[in-house]
Design an enzyme around this catalytic site. Structure first.
Site, PDB file in Angstrom:
ATOM      1  CG  ASP A   7      -1.753   2.055   4.151  1.00 10.62           C
ATOM      2  OD1 ASP A   7      -2.803   1.513   4.545  1.00 10.62           O
ATOM      3  OD2 ASP A   7      -0.979   1.507   3.346  1.00 10.62           O
ATOM      4  CB  SER A   8      -1.373  -1.058   7.534  1.00 13.21           C
ATOM      5  OG  SER A   8      -1.692  -1.367   6.189  1.00 13.21           O
ATOM      6  CB  CYS A  70      -5.311   2.032   6.078  1.00  9.62           C
ATOM      7  SG  CYS A  70      -5.430   0.296   6.473  1.00  9.62           S
ATOM      8  CD  GLU A 147       3.543  -5.501   1.738  1.00 12.74           C
ATOM      9  OE1 GLU A 147       4.568  -5.793   2.353  1.00 12.74           O
ATOM     10  OE2 GLU A 147       2.804  -4.528   2.032  1.00 12.74           O
ATOM     11  CB  CYS A 179      -7.263  -3.411  -0.190  1.00 12.16           C
ATOM     12  SG  CYS A 179      -5.618  -3.731   0.479  1.00 12.16           S
ATOM     13  CG  HIS A 181      -1.168  -3.453  -0.444  1.00 14.70           C
ATOM     14  ND1 HIS A 181      -1.399  -2.758   0.713  1.00 14.70           N
ATOM     15  CD2 HIS A 181       0.074  -3.987  -0.324  1.00 14.70           C
ATOM     16  CE1 HIS A 181      -0.353  -2.878   1.502  1.00 14.70           C
ATOM     17  NE2 HIS A 181       0.554  -3.616   0.904  1.00 14.70           N
TER      18      HIS A 181
HETATM   19  N1  DGL Z   1      -3.680  -0.899   3.918  1.00 16.89           N
HETATM   20  C1  DGL Z   1      -4.554  -2.029   4.081  1.00 16.89           C
HETATM   21  C2  DGL Z   1      -5.952  -1.674   3.538  1.00 16.89           C
HETATM   22  O1  DGL Z   1      -6.108  -0.766   2.742  1.00 16.89           O
HETATM   23  C3  DGL Z   1      -4.027  -3.263   3.401  1.00 16.89           C
HETATM   24  C4  DGL Z   1      -2.831  -3.877   4.066  1.00 16.89           C
HETATM   25  C5  DGL Z   1      -3.118  -4.377   5.463  1.00 16.89           C
HETATM   26  O2  DGL Z   1      -3.776  -5.428   5.625  1.00 16.89           O
HETATM   27  O3  DGL Z   1      -2.682  -3.718   6.390  1.00 16.89           O
HETATM   28  O4  DGL Z   1      -6.895  -2.302   3.908  1.00 16.89           O
END
Ligand code: DGL
Length: 257
Positions: A7-8, A70, A147, A179, A181
């Site tokens: 993931d990011s 992600c 966050e 997403c 998050h």
């Molecule tokens: N992990 C990203 C997603 O699920 C969200 C955070 C980002 O923008 O990197 O889209």
């Protein structure tokens, strides 16, 4: 059987947590690209490049499947990674769509995600193929909110309402949290809209693995790599998956292709 998850940043740990719970024996290698988060505001080319680098890094471990935890990376890089990798690659979009199809009764589904995910129409395309009316909306403030640890209370509720009231007014009966998050805001969303079915990527993906009969086995190895050490990652890691130590890697280890 080992599985790589990337993931990011921290959001994918919601997927890590569910997979660890469903498949306690699985060897799980997680990469959170915390130095380069967010992906959701980047261009398609950059999202694809970062995703290939993350996938290549995890391929260095003994993994038999790769999960793109992600939504943004799944929306842009799934096909390319499926082509490039010699192991099954699973994104979060298809499992999320499958779960939404199971939930919806009135065929009106809302999709929320990062700006890049919504721009890609990844969810919309698959849902429309099944005759679903789709209402989508990017919610760019949700990621910084999570966050910062503001997942409930007045401010969280105000921002959730600002984004979601319009979608709910369209008459959706199901909402895809597109997403990684956003599951952390699930309780607040549920409190405000108790009648809406909520699709959470982390649950959708474990259901999908069961359906595909992908049975993750191993010795219960848990490794979490990050490209930058941040306080918020440490906090959420503890909250979501406990005391697994974080291993910081250099970004150059990802970039050396
Ligand atoms: N992990 C990203 C997603 O699920 C969200 C955070 C980002 O923008 O990197 O889209």
């Amino acid at each position: 059987m080992g599985v790589g998850i990337f993931d990011s940043g921290i959001g994918g740990l919601t997927v890590f947590k569910e997979i660890a719970r469903e498949f306690p024996k699985a060897d799980i290698y997680y990469l959170g690209d915390t130095a380069r988060v967010p992906y959701g505001s980047k261009s398609k080319e950059t999202i694809i490049r970062y995703s290939i680098e993350a996938a290549n890094y995890l391929r260095g471990f003994s993994i038999d499947a790769l999960i793109i935890a992600c939504n943004t990376a799944s929306s842009y890089a799934l096909d390319i990674l499926k082509e490039k990798m010699d192991i099954p690659v699973i994104g979060v979009v298809e499992p999320g769509v499958e779960m939404a199809l199971k939930y919806t009764k009135n065929n009106k589904v809302g999709v929320i995600g990062t700006t890049a995910t919504i721009r890609s129409n990844s969810y919309k395309r698959l849902l429309q193929e099944k005759g679903i009316q789709v209402y989508q909306k990017p919610c760019p403030l949700f990621v910084p909110l999570v966050e910062e640890g503001i997942t409930e209370g007045k401010i969280a509720e105000m921002i959730v309402k600002e984004y979601l009231d319009d979608l709910v007014k369209e008459g959706i009966d199901t909402l895809i949290l597109g997403c990684t998050h956003y599951p952390l805001l699930k309780e607040t969303i549920k409190k405000l809209y108790p009648d809406i079915n909520i699709v959470d990527s982390s649950q959708a993906i474990t259901q999908f693995l069961h359906k595909e009969e992908i049975n993750l086995q191993g010795n219960g190895i848990r490794e979490i790599f990050i490209t930058d050490k941040t306080e918020s990652f440490e906090k959420f890691k503890k909250l979501l998956v406990g005391d697994i130590p974080l291993k910081k890697i250099e970004l150059s280890q990802l970039c050396s292709l």
